[in-house]
Scaffold this active site. Structure first.
Site, PDB file in Angstrom:
ATOM      1  N   GLU A 140       0.827  -1.215   0.000  1.00 55.41           N
ATOM      2  CA  GLU A 140       0.000   0.000   0.000  1.00 55.41           C
ATOM      3  C   GLU A 140       0.858   1.261   0.000  1.00 55.41           C
ATOM      4  O   GLU A 140       0.584   2.219  -0.719  1.00 55.41           O
ATOM      5  CB  GLU A 140      -0.956   0.010   1.208  1.00 55.41           C
ATOM      6  CG  GLU A 140      -1.995  -1.105   1.212  1.00 55.41           C
ATOM      7  CD  GLU A 140      -3.049  -0.971   0.110  1.00 55.41           C
ATOM      8  OE1 GLU A 140      -3.041   0.034  -0.623  1.00 55.41           O
ATOM      9  OE2 GLU A 140      -3.882  -1.891  -0.008  1.00 55.41           O
ATOM     10  N   ASP A 285      -4.306  -9.628  -8.518  1.00 51.76           N
ATOM     11  CA  ASP A 285      -4.558  -8.699  -9.634  1.00 51.76           C
ATOM     12  C   ASP A 285      -3.339  -7.937 -10.142  1.00 51.76           C
ATOM     13  O   ASP A 285      -2.943  -8.039 -11.312  1.00 51.76           O
ATOM     14  CB  ASP A 285      -5.674  -7.719  -9.250  1.00 51.76           C
ATOM     15  CG  ASP A 285      -5.455  -7.041  -7.891  1.00 51.76           C
ATOM     16  OD1 ASP A 285      -4.524  -7.434  -7.161  1.00 51.76           O
ATOM     17  OD2 ASP A 285      -6.213  -6.113  -7.550  1.00 51.76           O
ATOM     18  N   GLU A 389     -18.393  -5.636  -3.464  1.00 55.40           N
ATOM     19  CA  GLU A 389     -16.997  -6.079  -3.338  1.00 55.40           C
ATOM     20  C   GLU A 389     -16.825  -7.497  -3.906  1.00 55.40           C
ATOM     21  O   GLU A 389     -15.842  -7.797  -4.562  1.00 55.40           O
ATOM     22  CB  GLU A 389     -16.581  -6.021  -1.857  1.00 55.40           C
ATOM     23  CG  GLU A 389     -15.125  -6.322  -1.567  1.00 55.40           C
ATOM     24  CD  GLU A 389     -14.169  -5.224  -2.068  1.00 55.40           C
ATOM     25  OE1 GLU A 389     -14.588  -4.270  -2.743  1.00 55.40           O
ATOM     26  OE2 GLU A 389     -12.963  -5.339  -1.775  1.00 55.40           O
ATOM     27  N   GLU A 408     -11.747   0.529 -10.304  1.00 55.81           N
ATOM     28  CA  GLU A 408     -11.370  -0.419 -11.363  1.00 55.81           C
ATOM     29  C   GLU A 408     -12.265  -0.396 -12.601  1.00 55.81           C
ATOM     30  O   GLU A 408     -11.777  -0.444 -13.736  1.00 55.81           O
ATOM     31  CB  GLU A 408     -11.292  -1.848 -10.796  1.00 55.81           C
ATOM     32  CG  GLU A 408     -10.079  -2.111  -9.912  1.00 55.81           C
ATOM     33  CD  GLU A 408     -10.165  -1.494  -8.528  1.00 55.81           C
ATOM     34  OE1 GLU A 408     -11.262  -1.019  -8.148  1.00 55.81           O
ATOM     35  OE2 GLU A 408      -9.144  -1.454  -7.817  1.00 55.81           O
ATOM     36  N   THR A 494      -0.540   1.027 -10.368  1.00 55.37           N
ATOM     37  CA  THR A 494      -1.827   0.424 -10.010  1.00 55.37           C
ATOM     38  C   THR A 494      -2.680   1.331  -9.113  1.00 55.37           C
ATOM     39  O   THR A 494      -3.825   1.023  -8.829  1.00 55.37           O
ATOM     40  CB  THR A 494      -1.630  -0.979  -9.386  1.00 55.37           C
ATOM     41  OG1 THR A 494      -2.888  -1.641  -9.345  1.00 55.37           O
ATOM     42  CG2 THR A 494      -1.018  -0.898  -7.996  1.00 55.37           C
TER      43      THR A 494
HETATM   44  C1  DMJ Z   1      -6.044   0.805  -5.075  1.00 56.03           C
HETATM   45  O1  DMJ Z   1      -5.279   1.082  -3.981  1.00 56.03           O
HETATM   46  C2  DMJ Z   1      -5.263   0.180  -6.183  1.00 56.03           C
HETATM   47  O2  DMJ Z   1      -5.981   0.303  -7.370  1.00 56.03           O
HETATM   48  C3  DMJ Z   1      -4.930  -1.256  -5.940  1.00 56.03           C
HETATM   49  O3  DMJ Z   1      -4.307  -1.870  -7.033  1.00 56.03           O
HETATM   50  C4  DMJ Z   1      -6.167  -2.040  -5.619  1.00 56.03           C
HETATM   51  N1  DMJ Z   1      -6.948  -1.420  -4.602  1.00 56.03           N
HETATM   52  C5  DMJ Z   1      -7.206  -0.018  -4.643  1.00 56.03           C
HETATM   53  C6  DMJ Z   1      -8.438   0.424  -5.366  1.00 56.03           C
HETATM   54  O4  DMJ Z   1      -9.485  -0.410  -5.357  1.00 56.03           O
END
Ligand code: DMJ
Length: 568
Positions: A140, A285, A389, A408, A494
């Site tokens: 994170e 993912d 979710e 997403e 991401t």
């Molecule tokens: C974000 O922090 C990023 O996109 C991560 O790859 C997945 N989770 C969250 C958003 O849903």
């Protein structure tokens, strides 16, 4: 000359015919609804996105800054849960480091808010410290904090200043310094691990906590290479990239020799899989996403080789339904969760993070597949007005009911619009924006939806709402944005932070020889150069049919909606 003129007239007539189709009486109702999006609508929606962002951002600055997040219902700030250290839902992300402000920096730049951008950067330079006794998740911190600091530093130091004059007064690479600082605090996670796969958490002022578990999810450990690689190549210190790459390599070596798939949780000391579920959502993912993106940014063939092999295994073992999105008979395509060792279907749910897979498919040039993946998620969105979710496709009902403002589906809508320029995706974007404003708007910001069935709200606005959800929505409608220009080359991490695809990231400053003989950069550029390479679909290679008519043919779209259990 005459021939050229004749061809030009033919092309114009053909395009005109396609557009005029939308004004005919016998038109397919879906083509009629989605085949056109006026310039006026586009500008109005762009303005509305800007207002949404501004309301969320201003409220954060007014009620929450310098806390990490905004509580949008009670209008207050939120920091780490010091009283309950095991509350990892909060503590993995919040580290008492102005998270939302840091995460939002490049959105301010991309939206052209020059004054606020400079003010925000100055606030960070003057006040941000990572010397904190907070225990946070390595992944994170990497994607949100490190990613944003690097991206913003690169935007500031871009000589061409494509987003406006964003250079703060007397800027002296302070953001790069902060990036180096936070990344160095993450390094202990890569030590004392028998496999080289990192510990999931560190205490920012002390290293790995004594009670840290020896298990990590695959995406958490294996998607650090973009940010660590950029940092290494900017500073000339190879340690970051080498640690991140070692973790990817180890995970790769532990893949099943039967299916080629990875599990979702692994023991970092023994290399044993603790979670044998393989899928495209949570826990896996961004691992796939970063294999492809690392190749695009750094140009190392090994990354693409891994990605390609993984992509093929995924299609072979996880995909169900008819063979082609827009052809043939059978159920709509869907990617399911499987047992990593056998490929057997493991459960009946898909999660909302998996909606980002569409963007990976687009990047890989698999547009038809992307159209179908997107249609599935948009149908689920339409059913609830937001995304649960977890959605159980067998029971046609949510398995986990909350929606924390995730980006997403919007990210994928943006990618598909860039690839096809089909107005359908602008309609989707506007629909999503309207739903966000209707259901998630709270007293002073945007709130997590606690239950998608009744749209009850929860008092939390995650930082990715401003850094990703709003950014992708804005970019979808801002057709003239620098990032959307044909000659622009950027890659999103991401968390939605942008890195320029730049010659300097093809070099490893610590390897002199490499500099003298640049490594197959022409191969790399042919992959990155989406507009020019015919193996990648884009607005120039996409047929008029794909561009003006429903991307997913109407009967198939109708079938997808019925499969999810919605009518028109
Ligand atoms: C974000 O922090 C990023 O996109 C991560 O790859 C997945 N989770 C969250 C958003 O849903």
């Amino acid at each position: 000359m005459k021939l050229a003129l004749f061809s030009l007239v033919l092309v114009i007539l053909h395009k005109l015919q396609a557009r005029l189709y939308h004004f005919r009486g016998d038109i397919d109702p879906y083509d009629k609804k989605y085949g056109y999006f006026s310039e006026r609508d586009r500008l109005e929606t762009l303005d509305s996105v800007r207002k949404t962002f501004t309301f969320g951002y201003d409220s954060y600055m007014k009620y929450a800054y310098p806390s990490d997040e905004l509580n949008p219902i009670y209008c207050e700030g939120r920091g780490p849960d010091y009283e309950n250290p095991s509350n990892i839902n909060i503590n993995d992300v919040l580290g008492d480091y102005m998270l939302t402000l840091v995460d939002t920096l490049d959105t301010l730049a991309i939206m052209g808010n020059v004054t606020e951008f400079k003010r925000a950067v100055q606030l960070i330079i003057d006040n941000l410290s990572f010397d904190k006794p907070t225990t946070v998740q390595v992944f994170e911190v990497t994607i949100r904090i490190l990613g944003s600091l690097l991206s913003t530093h690169l935007i500031i130091t871009d000589r061409e200043q494509p987003f406006g004059d964003l250079m703060p007064k007397d800027y002296n690479d302070e953001l790069l310094g902060l990036a180096n600082d936070i990344a160095s605090r993450l390094l202990p996670a890569f030590e004392n691990t028998a496999t080289g796969i990192p510990f999931p958490r560190v205490k920012l002022d002390q290293g790995v906590p004594e009670d840290c578990v020896n298990e990590t999810c695959t995406s958490g450990a294996g998607s650090l290479v973009l940010e660590f690689g950029v940092l290494s190549r900017l500073t000339g210190d190879p340690i970051y990239e080498s640690y991140a790459r070692r973790a990817v390599k180890r995970l790769w070596e532990y893949r099943s020799n039967i299916t080629g798939l990875l599990g979702n949780v692994i023991n970092i000391q023994t290399g044993q899989w603790k979670g044998q579920m393989s899928g495209l959502g949570a826990g896996l993912d961004s691992f796939y996403e970063y294999l492809l993106k690392a190749y695009i940014l750094f140009g190392e063939n090994e990354d693409y080789k891994m990605f390609k092999e993984m992509y093929d295994s995924i299609k072979f073992h996880m995909r169900r339904g008819r063979l082609k999105c827009n052809k043939g008979d059978g159920n709509p395509p869907i990617y399911v969760n499987v047992n990593m060792k056998t490929g057997e279907t493991l459960n009946h749910w898909i999660d909302s993070l998996q909606a980002a897979w569409t963007a990976v498919q687009v990047l890989n040039g698999d547009i038809d597949e992307a159209i179908c993946s997107h249609a599935l998620y948009y149908s689920i969105w339409k059913k609830y007005g937001v995304l649960p979710e977890r959605y159980n496709w067998y029971l046609r009902a949510p398995d986990v009911n909350f929606y924390p403002l995730r980006p997403e589906l919007i990210e994928s809508t943006y990618f598909l619009y860039q690839a096809t320029k089909n107005p359908f995706y602008l309609h989707v974007g506007r629909d999503i924006l309207n739903n966000l404003n209707n259901y998630t708007q709270a007293e002073c910001g945007y709130a997590t939806i606690h239950d998608v069935n009744d749209k009850t709200q929860e008092d939390r606005m995650e930082s990715f709402f401003l850094s990703e959800t709003c950014k992708y929505l804005y970019l979808l409608f801002d057709k003239d944005n620098h990032l959307n220009k044909a000659e622009s080359r950027y890659l999103f991490n991401t968390e939605g932070h942008v890195f320029p695809i730049d010659e300097r990231f093809r070099r490893k400053p610590w390897e002199e020889e490499e500099e003298k003989a640049p490594q197959s950069s022409s191969t790399v550029l042919s992959v990155v150069n989406v507009k020019k390479n015919s193996s990648f679909s884009n607005c120039e290679t996409v047929s008029d049919e794909q561009r003006f008519f429903m991307p997913m043919k109407s009967p198939y779209y109708q079938q997808m909606k019925s499969a999810v259990g919605i009518g028109d």
